[in-house]
Enzyme design. Structure first.
Site, PDB file in Angstrom:
ATOM      1  CG  ASP A 101      -1.976  -1.169   1.201  1.00 54.55           C
ATOM      2  OD1 ASP A 101      -2.073  -1.618   0.101  1.00 54.55           O
ATOM      3  OD2 ASP A 101      -2.749  -1.276   2.228  1.00 54.55           O
ATOM      4  CE1 TYR A 102       1.359   7.864  -2.429  1.00 55.96           C
ATOM      5  CE2 TYR A 102       0.355   8.455  -0.252  1.00 55.96           C
ATOM      6  CZ  TYR A 102       1.177   8.770  -1.399  1.00 55.96           C
ATOM      7  OH  TYR A 102       1.501  10.150  -1.820  1.00 55.96           O
TER       8      TYR A 102
END
Length: 242
Positions: A101-102
């Site tokens: 994820d970011y």
């Protein structure tokens, strides 16, 4: 002679599954002729084009990146956000193996080997991914057992080697180690949500046998030959066991 989709995957252009989709869609040419049959075999002397791009058999490269926050696990982003491939200096077209994820940090593999990538991310090979999560609240043995028994997040997701460490009663947070065999979208966060806990920070500390030990955030290096061999052995052994 090898199957066309395997040659495309080996070139690093894309995965074998995606190569099959491109073939069926009529986006692949062999010696300037459109091919839509998946069973066709080609030789090294055949000229292959995928979406107008000539396929060449590149030298396979394999990197490990200690991914920082604020980067998309992709080769490009329509919104103009930073992508992980920007952190690695290479002339070879590489792509991430799966996604983080970011806002997740830690072990991210990048390569141009589409065939190996497909095996690394395919659930049937059951490669372990270990995470360190910092969660809100005091995580208890009850929640631990729920994760170990498995929670429903669209499928039964089971965590192994769950360990509770660094309970901070002052700020009410807990660090939890856990291992999963899949790698679905937001899986670890969704698992904690299912037992009533929110993840504040998440770091992947191991992918198979590969770790970021000794590496700074944002640092990368090539995977060593013996590390890759162990990784491939894990894939083969897990397949045999199943």
């Amino acid at each position: 002679m090898e199957r066309l989709q395997k040659v495309i995957a080996n070139s690093g252009y894309t995965s074998r599954r995606k190569a099959e989709e491109l073939i069926v869609a009529g986006k692949v040419k062999v010696n300037d002729q459109v091919v839509v049959e998946l069973g066709i075999k080609v030789s090294k002397n055949d000229k292959i084009k995928v979406e107008g791009q000539i396929i060449v058999d590149e030298e396979k490269v394999f990197y490990i990146l200690n991914k920082p926050k604020g980067y998309i696990s992709s080769v490009n982003d329509d919104l103009g956000r930073r992508v992980v491939v920007d952190l690695i200096k290479t002339n070879v077209r590489i792509f991430p193996v799966g996604r983080l994820d970011y806002d997740t940090t830690g072990v991210l593999l990048l390569t141009n080997d589409g065939e190996l990538t497909n095996k690394l991310i395919h659930p049937k090979y059951h490669l372990e991914k270990e995470y360190l999560a910092t969660v809100n609240g005091i995580f208890t043995k009850r929640e631990k057992k729920l994760l170990e028994r498995g929670v429903d997040i669209g499928f039964k997701a089971i965590a192994t080697n769950v360990r509770i460490t660094n309970v901070n009663f002052k700020v009410k947070s807990t660090q939890v180690y856990l291992t999963i065999n899949e790698g679905k979208y937001h899986q670890v966060k969704r698992m904690f949500e299912e037992v009533g806990t929110e993840v504040k920070n998440l770091k992947r500390i191991r992918f198979g046998n590969i770790t970021c030990d000794g590496m700074k955030i944002g640092e990368y290096r090539k995977i060593k030959p013996h590390e890759k061999k162990i990784l491939v052995d894990l894939i083969n052994n897990n397949k045999k066991e199943k």
